[in-house]
Design an enzyme around this catalytic site. Structure first.
Site, PDB file in Angstrom:
ATOM      1  N   GLY A  10       0.707  -0.784   0.661  1.00  0.00           N
ATOM      2  CA  GLY A  10      -0.034   0.020   0.022  1.00  0.00           C
ATOM      3  C   GLY A  10       1.087   1.519  -0.424  1.00  0.00           C
ATOM      4  O   GLY A  10       2.147   1.653   0.433  1.00  0.00           O
ATOM      5  N   ARG A  72       1.185  -4.991  -5.178  1.00  0.00           N
ATOM      6  CA  ARG A  72       1.515  -5.748  -3.822  1.00  0.00           C
ATOM      7  C   ARG A  72       1.679  -7.252  -4.760  1.00  0.00           C
ATOM      8  O   ARG A  72       0.897  -7.854  -5.504  1.00  0.00           O
ATOM      9  CB  ARG A  72      -0.474  -6.544  -3.382  1.00  0.00           C
ATOM     10  CG  ARG A  72      -0.301  -5.387  -2.115  1.00  0.00           C
ATOM     11  CD  ARG A  72      -1.630  -5.332  -1.879  1.00  0.00           C
ATOM     12  NE  ARG A  72      -1.978  -3.737  -0.944  1.00  0.00           N
ATOM     13  CZ  ARG A  72      -1.462  -3.689   0.286  1.00  0.00           C
ATOM     14  NH1 ARG A  72      -0.305  -4.118   0.552  1.00  0.00           N
ATOM     15  NH2 ARG A  72      -2.027  -2.452   1.260  1.00  0.00           N
ATOM     16  N   ASP A 103       4.851  -5.295   5.652  1.00  0.00           N
ATOM     17  CA  ASP A 103       5.086  -6.565   6.277  1.00  0.00           C
ATOM     18  C   ASP A 103       5.122  -7.487   4.772  1.00  0.00           C
ATOM     19  O   ASP A 103       6.685  -8.633   5.048  1.00  0.00           O
ATOM     20  CB  ASP A 103       4.398  -6.946   7.429  1.00  0.00           C
ATOM     21  CG  ASP A 103       3.163  -6.969   7.039  1.00  0.00           C
ATOM     22  OD1 ASP A 103       2.603  -6.681   5.822  1.00  0.00           O
ATOM     23  OD2 ASP A 103       2.115  -7.130   8.144  1.00  0.00           O
ATOM     24  N   THR A 126       4.166   1.415   5.790  1.00  0.00           N
ATOM     25  CA  THR A 126       3.106   0.947   6.042  1.00  0.00           C
ATOM     26  C   THR A 126       1.941   2.429   7.336  1.00  0.00           C
ATOM     27  O   THR A 126       2.851   1.951   8.008  1.00  0.00           O
ATOM     28  CB  THR A 126       2.310  -0.314   6.325  1.00  0.00           C
ATOM     29  OG1 THR A 126       1.499  -0.422   6.508  1.00  0.00           O
ATOM     30  CG2 THR A 126       3.015  -0.353   7.388  1.00  0.00           C
ATOM     31  N   ASP A 128      -0.601   1.419   9.218  1.00  0.00           N
ATOM     32  CA  ASP A 128      -0.768   0.514   9.923  1.00  0.00           C
ATOM     33  C   ASP A 128      -0.058   0.448  10.909  1.00  0.00           C
ATOM     34  O   ASP A 128      -0.028  -0.115  12.504  1.00  0.00           O
ATOM     35  CB  ASP A 128      -1.238  -1.259   9.179  1.00  0.00           C
ATOM     36  CG  ASP A 128      -2.204  -1.055   8.478  1.00  0.00           C
ATOM     37  OD1 ASP A 128      -2.536  -2.379   7.841  1.00  0.00           O
ATOM     38  OD2 ASP A 128      -3.150  -0.213   7.942  1.00  0.00           O
ATOM     39  N   ASP A 130       2.401  -1.769  11.827  1.00  0.00           N
ATOM     40  CA  ASP A 130       1.952  -2.433  12.377  1.00  0.00           C
ATOM     41  C   ASP A 130       3.353  -4.111  12.279  1.00  0.00           C
ATOM     42  O   ASP A 130       3.422  -4.604  12.061  1.00  0.00           O
ATOM     43  CB  ASP A 130       1.033  -3.941  12.032  1.00  0.00           C
ATOM     44  CG  ASP A 130       1.102  -3.859  10.671  1.00  0.00           C
ATOM     45  OD1 ASP A 130      -0.172  -4.697   9.572  1.00  0.00           O
ATOM     46  OD2 ASP A 130       2.023  -3.061   9.726  1.00  0.00           O
ATOM     47  N   ARG A 172      -5.344  -3.165   9.077  1.00  0.00           N
ATOM     48  CA  ARG A 172      -6.086  -4.691   8.470  1.00  0.00           C
ATOM     49  C   ARG A 172      -5.819  -5.375   9.604  1.00  0.00           C
ATOM     50  O   ARG A 172      -6.911  -6.750   9.912  1.00  0.00           O
ATOM     51  CB  ARG A 172      -4.842  -5.188   7.112  1.00  0.00           C
ATOM     52  CG  ARG A 172      -5.964  -6.321   6.527  1.00  0.00           C
ATOM     53  CD  ARG A 172      -4.815  -6.039   5.444  1.00  0.00           C
ATOM     54  NE  ARG A 172      -5.409  -5.978   4.275  1.00  0.00           N
ATOM     55  CZ  ARG A 172      -4.972  -5.496   2.949  1.00  0.00           C
ATOM     56  NH1 ARG A 172      -3.598  -6.260   2.697  1.00  0.00           N
ATOM     57  NH2 ARG A 172      -5.130  -5.358   1.792  1.00  0.00           N
TER      58      ARG A 172
HETATM   59  O1  F6P Z   1      -1.832  -2.276   4.349  1.00  0.00           O
HETATM   60  C1  F6P Z   1      -2.263  -1.073   4.261  1.00  0.00           C
HETATM   61  C2  F6P Z   1      -3.869  -0.398   3.765  1.00  0.00           C
HETATM   62  O2  F6P Z   1      -3.484   0.270   4.071  1.00  0.00           O
HETATM   63  C3  F6P Z   1      -4.606  -1.265   5.280  1.00  0.00           C
HETATM   64  O3  F6P Z   1      -4.908  -0.731   6.272  1.00  0.00           O
HETATM   65  C4  F6P Z   1      -5.463  -1.216   4.340  1.00  0.00           C
HETATM   66  O4  F6P Z   1      -7.003  -2.295   4.729  1.00  0.00           O
HETATM   67  C5  F6P Z   1      -5.147  -2.277   3.079  1.00  0.00           C
HETATM   68  O5  F6P Z   1      -4.363  -1.455   3.107  1.00  0.00           O
HETATM   69  C6  F6P Z   1      -6.119  -1.474   1.675  1.00  0.00           C
HETATM   70  O6  F6P Z   1      -4.960  -2.100   0.691  1.00  0.00           O
HETATM   71  P1  F6P Z   1      -5.006  -2.281  -1.165  1.00  0.00           P
HETATM   72  O7  F6P Z   1      -4.710  -0.315  -1.372  1.00  0.00           O
HETATM   73  O8  F6P Z   1      -4.481  -2.708  -1.892  1.00  0.00           O
HETATM   74  O9  F6P Z   1      -6.706  -1.884  -0.920  1.00  0.00           O
END
Ligand code: F6P
Length: 340
Positions: A10, A72, A103, A126, A128, A130, A172
């Site tokens: 992300g 990703r 991660d 990130t 998050d 985490d 997440r």
């Molecule tokens: O990993 C960071 C994040 O923003 C999470 O908080 C969220 O759930 C996810 O990415 C969303 O993923 P994508 O951008 O692939 O929809």
């Protein structure tokens, strides 16, 4: 030396600060050539390389997102992916990779380093927050600032309409944004994955508060879950990959609170707004510091590690410290969240 750089997973504000630091420090201090790869490991597999000079990174410090694009993609999960990474490494005559990611991306970087014997240094990013081993990941501070401002704004409309306002934030697998922005924004109730909730206790707490206040703010992490065995009748809130469906836990909690209390309850889902726009000063600084630590590290022969903020220092941590783990919100921060 020729160093490849990529951003995976992300996106978030602060990524460009890290790219800029790697290019500027690498060229001015170490005489390195920096080669950017588009769209994370996907670009490395495809050999989609762009040389990066100081001119290319001029002015990007304040820009959100990543000038390289992201995806990703994890080479060890792609047929022939690891071989393609090694081919690109050889074809571009690289001496190593700097990989900026969360991660999943950092885990992939660890596999590339271990299995291919290719020098790799990671930089944790990130919203998050985490990633184990680092006090903060790039993007987290900006996301918290955005979510806190949203919670501040929701107070006035909640009070004007005597409503319960539920705000769903990203996160997440951990509740770092919900708890940090919830405490900073004075949310009355904060729900996060680390602390499964009991909707009947939530309703009771809101009813008690509404004896003296006619509004409440509830901050919910998208990964929040109900306590095992507690009353809960929402349909599954996860997609086929087991990831939270944006807005699903928020709407289920909103519906359940209104049904249980009778108070008008409304939902705001912040979603991708938390990953957009100009990085805060803290994320610009963190991105710059980690970019410098990464290029200094790889030039001095370090590999299989990622930059980590630990107190006042940015150090290099072995990938093993974070692989397969999630950094949870600590107990004492929850006490600040729900104990007031
Ligand atoms: O990993 C960071 C994040 O923003 C999470 O908080 C969220 O759930 C996810 O990415 C969303 O993923 P994508 O951008 O692939 O929809």
């Amino acid at each position: 030396m020729r160093i490849g750089i990529l951003t995976g997973g992300g996106d978030c504000p602060g990524l460009n600060a890290a790219i800029r630091a790697v290019v500027k420090r690498g060229s001015s201090e170490h005489g390195c050539s920096i080669v950017g790869f588009r769209n994370g490991w996907e670009g490395v597999i495809a050999g989609d390389a762009i040389p990066l000079t100081r001119d290319d990174v001029s002015g990007i410090l304040v820009h959100g997102g990543t000038m390289l694009g992201t995806a990703r993609c994890h080479p060890h999960k792609v047929d022939g992916g690891m071989e393609a990474v090694k081919d690109t490494f050889d074809n571009e005559k690289l001496d190593g990779f700097i990989c900026i990611g969360g991660d999943g991306t950092l885990k992939a970087a660890g596999k590339v380093s271990q299995k291919l014997g290719v020098p790799v240094i990671g930089i944790p990013k990130t919203i998050d927050n985490d990633v184990v081993g680092t006090d903060a990941a790039i993007g987290f501070d900006t996301a918290v600032s955005i979510a806190t401002e949203a919670i501040d704004r929701l107070h006035s409309t909640a009070e004007s309409h005597n409503r319960v306002m539920v705000v769903e934030v990203m996160g997440r697998h951990s509740g770092w944004i919900a708890v940090t922005a919830g405490v900073a924004g004075g949310a009355d109730i904060i729900l996060a994955p680390e602390d499964p909730f009991d909707i009947d206790k939530i309703a009771k707490k809101i009813r008690h508060r509404h004896r003296y206040k006619d509004f409440s703010i509830v901050a919910v992490a998208e990964g929040a879950v109900p306590k095992e065995g507690s009353r809960w009748n929402a349909e599954d809130t996860l997609d086929a990959k087991g990831n939270p469906i944006a807005g699903s836990i928020g709407s289920a909690v909103t519906r359940a609170i209104e049904e249980a209390t009778g108070f008008p309850t409304r939902l705001t889902v912040l979603g991708y707004v938390q990953r957009g726009g100009v990085p805060t000063a803290a994320d610009r600084l963190l991105g710059t510091r980690m970019g410098i630590a990464a290029i200094d590290g790889i030039v001095s022969g370090e590999t299989g590690k990622y930059t980590a903020l630990q107190g006042e220092h940015v150090v290099l941590e072995p990938f093993e410290t974070m692989m397969g783990k999630t950094k949870w919100v600590p107990e004492e921060l929850f006490a600040a969240a729900n104990g007031l």
